[in-house]
Write a protein that holds these residues in place. Structure first.
Motif, mmCIF file in Angstrom:
data_model
loop_
_atom_site.group_PDB
_atom_site.id
_atom_site.type_symbol
_atom_site.label_atom_id
_atom_site.label_comp_id
_atom_site.label_asym_id
_atom_site.label_seq_id
_atom_site.Cartn_x
_atom_site.Cartn_y
_atom_site.Cartn_z
ATOM 1 N N ALA A 58 0.806 -1.220 0.000
ATOM 2 C CA ALA A 58 0.000 0.000 0.000
ATOM 3 C C ALA A 58 0.839 1.271 0.000
ATOM 4 C CB ALA A 58 -0.938 -0.006 1.218
ATOM 5 N N VAL A 59 1.939 1.283 0.744
ATOM 6 C CA VAL A 59 2.728 2.510 0.877
ATOM 7 C C VAL A 59 3.266 2.996 -0.464
ATOM 8 C CG1 VAL A 59 4.887 3.416 1.833
ATOM 9 C CG2 VAL A 59 3.260 2.231 3.320
ATOM 10 N N PRO A 60 3.768 2.133 -1.360
ATOM 11 C CA PRO A 60 4.188 2.640 -2.669
ATOM 12 C C PRO A 60 3.058 3.335 -3.431
ATOM 13 C CG PRO A 60 5.100 0.470 -2.307
ATOM 14 C CD PRO A 60 4.124 0.709 -1.192
ATOM 15 N N GLU A 61 1.816 2.850 -3.280
ATOM 16 C CA GLU A 61 0.683 3.520 -3.928
ATOM 17 C C GLU A 61 0.434 4.886 -3.314
ATOM 18 O OE1 GLU A 61 -2.904 1.394 -4.089
ATOM 19 O OE2 GLU A 61 -2.212 -0.027 -5.586
ATOM 20 N N TRP A 62 0.477 4.939 -1.986
ATOM 21 C CA TRP A 62 0.192 6.204 -1.303
ATOM 22 C C TRP A 62 1.251 7.255 -1.581
ATOM 23 C CZ3 TRP A 62 -0.695 3.289 3.937
ATOM 24 C CH2 TRP A 62 -1.913 2.594 3.873
ATOM 25 N N TYR B 199 11.946 2.021 6.178
ATOM 26 C CA TYR B 199 11.397 2.136 4.827
ATOM 27 C C TYR B 199 10.336 3.233 4.768
ATOM 28 C CZ TYR B 199 8.559 0.712 0.769
ATOM 29 O OH TYR B 199 7.838 0.687 -0.393
ATOM 30 N N LEU B 200 9.406 3.234 5.730
ATOM 31 C CA LEU B 200 8.360 4.260 5.745
ATOM 32 C C LEU B 200 8.940 5.643 6.021
ATOM 33 C CD1 LEU B 200 6.506 1.731 5.812
ATOM 34 C CD2 LEU B 200 5.038 3.002 7.390
ATOM 35 N N LEU B 201 9.898 5.708 6.935
ATOM 36 C CA LEU B 201 10.516 7.002 7.244
ATOM 37 C C LEU B 201 11.255 7.552 6.028
ATOM 38 C CD1 LEU B 201 11.148 9.143 9.392
ATOM 39 C CD2 LEU B 201 13.166 7.785 10.016
ATOM 40 N N HIS B 202 11.977 6.681 5.323
ATOM 41 C CA HIS B 202 12.705 7.105 4.119
ATOM 42 C C HIS B 202 11.749 7.671 3.074
ATOM 43 C CE1 HIS B 202 15.350 7.003 0.623
ATOM 44 N NE2 HIS B 202 14.464 6.230 0.012
ATOM 45 N N LEU B 203 10.625 6.996 2.835
ATOM 46 C CA LEU B 203 9.672 7.479 1.838
ATOM 47 C C LEU B 203 8.999 8.769 2.292
ATOM 48 C CD1 LEU B 203 7.955 4.231 0.501
ATOM 49 C CD2 LEU B 203 9.804 5.561 -0.510
ATOM 50 N N SER B 204 8.755 8.901 3.595
ATOM 51 C CA SER B 204 8.148 10.134 4.103
ATOM 52 C C SER B 204 9.060 11.326 3.839
ATOM 53 C CB SER B 204 7.878 10.010 5.611
ATOM 54 O OG SER B 204 6.890 9.055 5.874
ATOM 55 N N ILE B 205 10.345 11.151 4.093
ATOM 56 C CA ILE B 205 11.297 12.245 3.873
ATOM 57 C C ILE B 205 11.500 12.499 2.379
ATOM 58 C CG2 ILE B 205 13.687 12.954 4.193
ATOM 59 C CD1 ILE B 205 13.657 11.322 6.812
ATOM 60 N N ARG B 206 11.627 11.407 1.637
ATOM 61 C CA ARG B 206 11.881 11.542 0.198
ATOM 62 C C ARG B 206 10.719 12.229 -0.517
ATOM 63 N NH1 ARG B 206 12.175 6.266 -3.766
ATOM 64 N NH2 ARG B 206 11.958 7.370 -5.755
#
Length: 406
Positions: free
Chosen positions: A72-76, A126-133
């Motif tokens: 789900a996170v890649p979609e969001w 992984y979630l933290l990296h995507l949040s920052i990116r």
């Protein structure tokens, strides 16, 4: 495993981890109840009952959590999903923990703890990296609950290693509450696009718009209840906090009343998950206030029923939409959902003083395991086949109210 099959099941998180979660959720209770008679062969310091609860939560539901977030996170965040070796690495860490936990292997408890902590921290990173990116705050709620889950796991496994059984039991209960917090925010993200897809399969409109106050109320009150437990508040105060969290889950059930489409299996499962989670939390709270049943009875309703049915619903919905198939569940899968619900009733009836003939715990284990084996048999062909491009899953950012869940 043939190279093509290996590549397919590691192409997206749900393809690898949902079958792992389903098989483990099915097999472990059968071993625990039928083969081992509520015992684990290498559990000498930590009681087998605590190992059992840990494995159902961190083991079965943990794999479901990995599969859900890596899908789900890649979609969001509109980013490429994890594929290949990153997913196999997470699966290896998860499996190492299960080798220890499934046997209640006290002697290797530290290794199992490190393996489980490693995959949780990797998921958090992984979630933290995507949040920052992506410069988004849409993942902060999941980061918060993953942090709570990690803290509870550290507390539990530390108690395992020091043989502090009372602290271990409390920490495992807190792990269960952390998963209910994750369930609450996941249902808020899932129910809206699924309901809109049921109401308008063309996806040209968003007829369902839930009240914004309901989005984070249930997980927020679960967080307050956990904080009360950590703070050492009296049983009566924590009981009222659990009942408030349960009432918030019950409030979410109202969103299922969308007309005749309420009879759709997907809607009923999502609403049933909230209803059982809410009922179980209120029962656990009532136990602290003097109700004639144990807290664990309410926890079985909340975790076996609410969390279990929610996980089953996500398996089914993702199994349709993420393999390029429209919504609509087969009769065996719907019967599996009913079997899972029946297993909860069979498990708690003896605790409530209802005397029926036959081994109810064995029947509960069989019906519970049967539900997840039905899902595995029904969806394995789709999970191991390439995605059909004609139908895609609804994107949550395309559904107005969901974008406000920050």
């Amino acid at each position: 495993m043939p190279a093509s099959l290996s590549a397919t099941v590691s192409d997206e998180g749900f393809r690898l981890f949902f079958p792992l979660a389903a098989v483990y959720a099915a097999i472990f209770p059968l071993l625990w109840v039928l083969a081992l008679g509520f015992d684990l062969p290498l559990a000498h310091t930590v009681p087998p009952m605590i190992w059992h609860a840990h494995e159902m939560l961190v083991g079965a539901f943990g794999a479901a959590l990995i599969g859900f977030l890596t899908t789900a996170v890649p979609e969001w965040t509109d980013t490429p999903p994890l594929r290949g070796w990153p997913l196999w690495g997470l699966a290896g860490l998860w499996s190492a923990g299960r080798v220890v936990g499934a046997l209640g292997w006290d002697g290797l408890s530290a290794i199992g703890a490190l393996a489980d902590l490693a995959w949780m921290l990797a998921l958090f990173g992984y979630l933290l990296h995507l949040s920052i990116r992506r410069r988004t705050d849409r993942l902060l709620a999941f980061l918060f609950w993953l942090g709570v889950l990690i803290a509870c796991l550290v507390m539990a496994r530390g108690a395992f290693l020091t043989a502090d059984i009372d602290r271990a039991a409390m920490a495992v209960h807190l792990i269960g509450y952390a998963f209910l917090g994750l369930l609450g925010i996941a249902l808020a993200r899932i129910a809206v696009p699924v309901t809109n897809l049921v109401l308008d399969p063309t996806e040209t409109s968003s007829p369902f718009r839930p009240h914004p106050g309901r989005l984070n109320l249930a997980p927020g009150l679960v967080a307050v209840a956990i904080a009360g437990q950590f703070a050492g508040l009296s049983p009566s105060v924590t009981g009222y906090l659990l009942m408030a969290a349960g009432a918030a889950f019950m409030d979410r059930v109202a969103e299922a009343f969308i007309g005749r489409e309420v009879a759709r299996a997907e809607i009923l499962m999502l609403a049933g998950s909230s209803a059982l989670a809410g009922t179980g939390l209120m029962m656990a709270g009532a136990s602290a206030l003097g109700a004639p049943w144990a807290e664990v009875t309410g926890l079985h309703v909340a975790l076996m029923g609410g969390l279990g049915l929610g996980v089953f619903a996500v398996f089914c919905i993702a199994g349709q939409l993420h393999t390029g198939r429209p919504l609509g569940l087969s009769l065996p899968v719907r019967m599996g959902a009913l079997a899972l619900t029946a297993s909860v009733a069979l498990r708690i009836l003896p605790d409530l003083g209802v005397s029926l003939r036959g081994p109810l715990h064995s029947a509960a284990a069989l019906t519970w395991s049967g539900a997840f084996l039905i899902w595995t048999a029904a969806y394995w062909p789709a999970v191991t086949a390439p995605t059909i491009a004609a139908v895609r899953p609804p994107r949550t950012e395309e559904v107005g109210p969901v974008t406000s869940q920050r």
